[in-house]
Write an enzyme that holds these catalytic residues in place. Structure first.
Site, short mmCIF file in Angstrom:
data_model
loop_
_atom_site.label_atom_id
_atom_site.label_comp_id
_atom_site.label_asym_id
_atom_site.label_seq_id
_atom_site.Cartn_x
_atom_site.Cartn_y
_atom_site.Cartn_z
N GLY B 478 0.77 -1.24 0.00
CA GLY B 478 0.00 0.00 0.00
C GLY B 478 0.80 1.29 0.00
O GLY B 478 0.28 2.33 -0.41
N ILE B 648 12.16 12.73 1.14
CA ILE B 648 10.82 12.25 0.83
C ILE B 648 10.75 12.09 -0.69
O ILE B 648 10.83 13.06 -1.44
CB ILE B 648 9.75 13.22 1.35
N ASN B 650 8.26 10.87 -2.53
CA ASN B 650 6.97 11.29 -3.09
C ASN B 650 6.12 11.84 -1.95
O ASN B 650 5.69 11.10 -1.07
CB ASN B 650 6.29 10.08 -3.75
N LYS B 652 3.17 12.91 -1.92
CA LYS B 652 1.77 12.48 -1.90
C LYS B 652 1.64 11.12 -1.20
O LYS B 652 0.85 10.97 -0.26
CB LYS B 652 1.24 12.40 -3.33
N LYS B 720 14.87 7.52 4.85
CA LYS B 720 14.70 6.70 6.06
C LYS B 720 13.22 6.28 6.07
O LYS B 720 12.37 6.95 5.51
CB LYS B 720 15.03 7.50 7.32
N GLY B 721 12.93 5.18 6.72
CA GLY B 721 11.59 4.60 6.64
C GLY B 721 10.51 5.45 7.28
O GLY B 721 10.76 6.26 8.18
N GLY B 723 6.87 3.95 7.38
CA GLY B 723 5.70 3.12 7.74
C GLY B 723 5.47 2.98 9.23
O GLY B 723 4.34 3.11 9.70
N GLU B 724 6.52 2.72 10.00
CA GLU B 724 6.33 2.48 11.43
C GLU B 724 6.19 3.77 12.22
O GLU B 724 5.29 3.90 13.05
CB GLU B 724 7.50 1.66 12.01
#
Lengths: 214, 757
Positions: B478, B648, B650, B652, B720-721, B723-724
């Site tokens: 996703g 970043i 993207n 959006k 850097k991530g 999601g979490e």
């Protein structure tokens, strides 16, 4: 299984439709006879017969207009509209998320109204006009709501998206998209676990406020 | 922005998703949506006891039901050759192993799959599943966390390795908080929470030959799944193909291979047909993992001017009786604040339940609820603003590893968030700000997660029409993986995004890690950068005399001017950025390449910078809540989430991911709780009517702000991530806001009205 030829018109009763019903009547008579026989005999014969009888009668005829195509089908009475779309007609754009009418992933339009297709038996919609996500765009031209969902990123994984979009179109048509708050309320039957809710609201507002025809 | 990339590139663009059109038209195909010739359907039968054994299974009625092709149980199942032959699944490996479905008569949790019914239609399979009659010899089960806390143990991995992050940790003096002039000690509890992605777990299993298996499976790791099933069936890895082109959300529950997958594979083998299995929503609660129930105690102490003296943080998380599930609940406590003394103790509690699995912000989200709540409590004791308290204990290097941060822009996050939420409106005294019948409050919480990166490969092929086809065995549950990979490749090659195609979700593609631990962009993006560099290198080699002595990074695929007006019918030329007169047609290059399209594989892997620097993503979440004075209803009226997540790619899709984490955090804070009736050891919350995930009306306006500064030590893109960290710290921000509004400190989630009135 479904007869998948759209626009095919029936030429007469086929075995498995009315023919099956006649067979059922005969067998029912036979079962009545069993009912008068002593218990153990009934049990032995009945367990084998029950299933055969059930199998014979489980197809009923059904006509649907789906996305402008006419379908002449024969389905089991217990088949939901959702399972008919997904498993027999391979219209898998309509999603199964719960089967209990709690998530909205299976939202389709029946005669212009949004419904949860998991909560209706296919046979209950005989003769009705069904629109699924596959029928929303006009050829290559996306529906304004579809365009707005892409622009505002109104999804992540995309699984709830067809249901969200079908609901969003109906939400505007119903006149329930007059404010952010109203949209949130009237879109709350469609769960998005990825949590793209604010983007969904933005997409709906843009189409609503843009006055585009939905 | 960096040497590797063209300055006018598309990294950072809020580009629409490359798969958006498929997702809005119903064209995106998820696991259960593959039509195969001869495909048949199936349904699972689950146990109705939580512990014991099956004494008999009567499958006669089910077998006789119309359309039924097989009823498979432990009695008649073929044996999976790779299943360990030990008596208990956790032997000999003490880390445990996944449940061996249909292996024997033993029951380890309620709703454990005990039979699979295969039939020609879904309705017939489901009906017949209801006809299977199972008799059990039940044993006394233990499913209550509270009743069994004394049985909590140190995880085996920590016993074996005292340096494991799960091992007991003492920095400075043990329990030094007790000596502090200002201190508090409090217990925090979270219930089990269910991932509940909208797509039900589904698999189509197809044995294409006796030793050749293809599965269309809802997983986060196509390569990991390939390896697991190859091992199970003792067949070569290349004989197992795993397809997961679209995954309808997962949030972690696709990071483990579950019993239902093997049940379908067994069934497909036994009936000799492709078998489809889609779980029911009820089975999503029992068969595919969850965020485990956890108890925590935090002791925290400071000097009157707000300098931390010590933090002691203990946590116990639930696991199953057959697998030791662990997560890094205490990580944030060890590295986030400048405390000379830190004590952490992590334990797991095996119960007669199914195995948990990492759920978004695994461990850290649980730990942050306790830590960030405790800091908030301390701030009131000290009468210091919560942000100020955190700033007074800010760390310029990692106090756990004693290493410098690769990058850390957390102060910027505090500032951006405070400005946007209107932190100055926050009442210093709780329960004093009103809006009619509602009490208003503000709260914040910090999140962090390792800026992970793993080895990954990607293939790049320059097609004759000028399209670059990239492939990597990653997945996209996703976040928009395909989209950002196209952007990364577009910049690395100097091509417009529409000239790039990125394919994923297929185990035949080059190796990539699971989509977990917020590591996909850093890992796979680096592989894409490497593949693009390899492609240029190869083109340079094949370019001919004019190219000799040139640098690979100066190779261009068509000129920038042409590509801005990209047209695949234009003849494709390879050139040099540094010398416009050097050109060669791609057809000449193809000739030199033996008529083959130029194809390379690039690999990216982290280097020794990981030993020199400590790498984390950071987030700060702010919540404005209103609590109804009569009903105790909590409404989150505004959220601001700020993140230091490097570059970043993207805005959006990244912004959307942050919004999604905030919504998930609202569920964690206010509504989500999986409840077991311990008399039966079975969940009573088994669908969305009882287990409340946030709906549209629960989601407020959510503002996202990124620092957007690259961390080039983590990966070549500087990412850097996300999601979490999108969810870690959200629940305490809301709990802290509720306290600010009401003066009531809720230490057990979710914060339901009954706890407030």
């Amino acid at each position: 299984m479904a007869d998948q030829n759209p626009d095919q018109h029936p030429t007469g009763p086929k075995p498995g439709h009315n023919g099956a019903r006649r067979t059922f009547l005969k067998q029912s008579t036979a079962l009545t006879a069993f009912a008068l026989t002593p218990g153990p005999v009934l049990k032995a014969a009945g367990s084998a017969w029950d299933e055969k009888v059930a199998a014979a009668i489980e197809q009923v005829p059904l006509r649907l207009d789906i996305n402008g195509k006419k379908y002449k089908l024969s389905v089991e009475p217990r088949t939901t509209l959702l399972d008919l779309l997904r498993e027999q007609l391979h219209l898998t754009g309509t999603k199964k998320g719960c089967d209990y009418g709690q998530c909205g992933a299976c939202t389709v339009h029946v005669d212009g109204q949004r419904i949860n297709s998991c909560l209706t038996l296919a046979v209950m919609q005989d003769g009705k006009k069904v629109t699924t996500i596959e029928g929303l765009a006009e050829g290559e031209k996306l529906h304004p709501i579809q365009e707005a969902f892409i622009k505002h990123d109104g999804f992540q994984c995309g699984y709830c998206t067809p249901g969200q979009i079908m609901s969003a179109v109906a939400c505007i048509r119903e006149g329930h998209a007059n404010s952010e708050g109203e949209i949130r309320e009237y879109m709350s039957g469609n769960i998005c676990r990825c949590g793209a809710y604010p983007n969904i609201v933005a997409a709906i507002q843009e189409v609503k406020n843009g006055g585009q025809k939905v | 922005m960096k040497d590797l990339f063209f300055k006018d590139g598309v990294i950072g663009d809020p580009m629409n998703r490359v798969d958006g059109r498929l997702k809005v038209t119903g064209g995106a195909r998820y696991s259960a949506e593959y039509e195969l010739p001869g495909l048949v359907h199936s349904a699972l039968v689950g146990s109705t006891i939580a512990k014991g054994r099956i004494t008999s299974i009567d499958t006669k009625a089910a077998e006789r039901a119309p359309g039924v092709m097989a009823v498979i149980t432990h009695v008649n199942s073929i044996k999976v050759p790779g299943f360990a032959a030990s008596a208990h699944p956790s032997e000999p490996s003490t880390i445990g192993q996944p449940l061996r479905v249909f292996y024997d008569e033993k029951i380890y949790f309620n709703d454990q799959p005990v039979a699979i019914v295969v039939a020609d239609t879904l309705e017939r399979a489901r009906y017949a599943a209801g006809l299977v009659k199972v008799q059990y010899a039940a044993e006394q089960h233990q499913t209550s966390f509270d009743a069994n806390t004394s049985r909590a143990v140190l995880p085996t991995s920590a016993k074996r390795n005292p340096k494991s992050p799960l091992a007991d940790y003492d920095r400075g003096q043990t329990n030094a908080f007790q000596t502090a002039p200002v201190k508090l000690e409090a217990e925090y509890v979270i219930p089990s929470e269910m991932h509940n992605p909208m797509e039900l777990q589904a698999i189509v299993a197809h044995w294409e030959a006796a030793d050749k298996l293809t599965v269309y499976d809802k997983v986060q790791a196509v390569k990991g799944t390939q390896k697991a099933f190859a091992k199970d069936w003792k067949i070569p890895e290349e004989n197992v193909k795993v397809i997961a082109t679209f995954v309808g959300g997962a949030f972690g529950n696709g990071l483990h291979n579950w019993p239902h997958e093997t049940a379908a594979i067994i069934a497909a083998k036994m009936v000799g047909r492709p078998v489809k299995l889609m779980l029911t929503r009820e089975q999503m609660f029992t068969m595919v993992g969850y965020r485990p129930h956890a108890w925590q105690r935090v002791g925290i102490g400071a000097t009157p001017d707000g300098k931390l003296v010590g933090i002691t943080h203990e946590a116990t998380g639930q696991t199953s009786s057959y697998e030791e599930f662990t997560e890094s609940t205490l990580q944030q406590t060890r590295m986030m604040y400048q405390s000379p003394n830190v004590t952490t103790r992590y334990r797991i509690l095996p119960l007669d339940v199914s195995t948990p699995i990492w759920m978004r912000g695994p461990g850290e989200a649980t730990g942050a609820f306790a830590l960030e709540s405790a800091l908030d409590e301390l701030s009131y004791l000290l009468n210091i603003d919560p942000i100020e308290l955190r700033l007074r204990n800010y760390t310029d290097q990692d106090p756990e590893k004693n290493l410098p941060w690769s990058t850390k822009f957390l102060k910027e996050c505090y500032q951006m968030g405070a400005d946007r939420i209107g932190w100055n409106k926050r009442p210093a005294k709780p329960g004093t700000l009103r809006d009619g019948d509602w009490l208003v409050g503000y709260g914040m919480g910090v999140g962090t997660f390792g800026a992970n990166r793993r080895p990954a490969k990607a293939r790049a092929r320059l097609l004759a029409n000028g399209t670059v086809l990239l492939q990597s065995a990653t997945t996209d549950i996703g976040p928009g993986t395909g989209t950002v990979m196209v952007q990364i490749a577009a910049d690395a090659l100097g091509l417009p995004p529409k000239a790039i195609v990125f394919e994923l979700g297929n185990s035949t593609f080059p190796e990539a890690p699971s989509q977990g631990g917020s590591a996909t962009v850093a890992s796979v993006g680096s592989a894409v950068v490497a593949a693009c560099a390899e492609l240029k290198k190869k083109l340079l080699e094949l370019g001919g005399p004019g190219f000799s002595g040139a640098k690979p990074e100066d190779v261009t695929i068509n000129s920038r001017v042409q590509m801005r007006a990209y047209n695949s019918s234009l003849p494709l030329e390879i050139g040099l950025r540094t010398n416009a007169s050097v050109k060669v047609s791609y057809s000449d290059v193809l000739q030199r390449n033996g008529g083959q399209e130029v194809e390379v594989v690039g690999e990216g892997r982290p280097g020794n910078e990981r030993q020199k620097y400590s790498m984390y993503s950071f987030s700060v979440h702010f919540a404005e809540v209103k609590v109804h004075t009569m009903t105790g209803e909590v409404r989150v009226t505004k959220m601001v989430s700020c993140a230091d997540a490097g570059t970043i790619v993207n805005h959006k899709t990244a912004g959307n991911q942050m919004i999604g984490g905030a919504v998930g955090g609202i569920g964690m804070a206010l509504t989500e709780a999986a409840v077991i009736d311990h008399r039966f050891g079975r969940y009573v919350t088994k669908d969305f009517a009882e287990y409340h995930v946030p709906v549209q009306a629960d989601a407020p306006a959510i503002e996202v702000a990124f620092v957007d500064k690259p961390d080039l030590l983590v990966d070549p893109m500087g990412t850097k991530g996300i999601g979490e960290i999108a969810i870690i710290g959200v629940a305490p921000a809301i709990a802290n806001a509720v306290f600010n509004a009401t003066g009531k400190r809720i230490r057990e989630l979710p914060i339901t009205p009954d706890k407030l009135i």
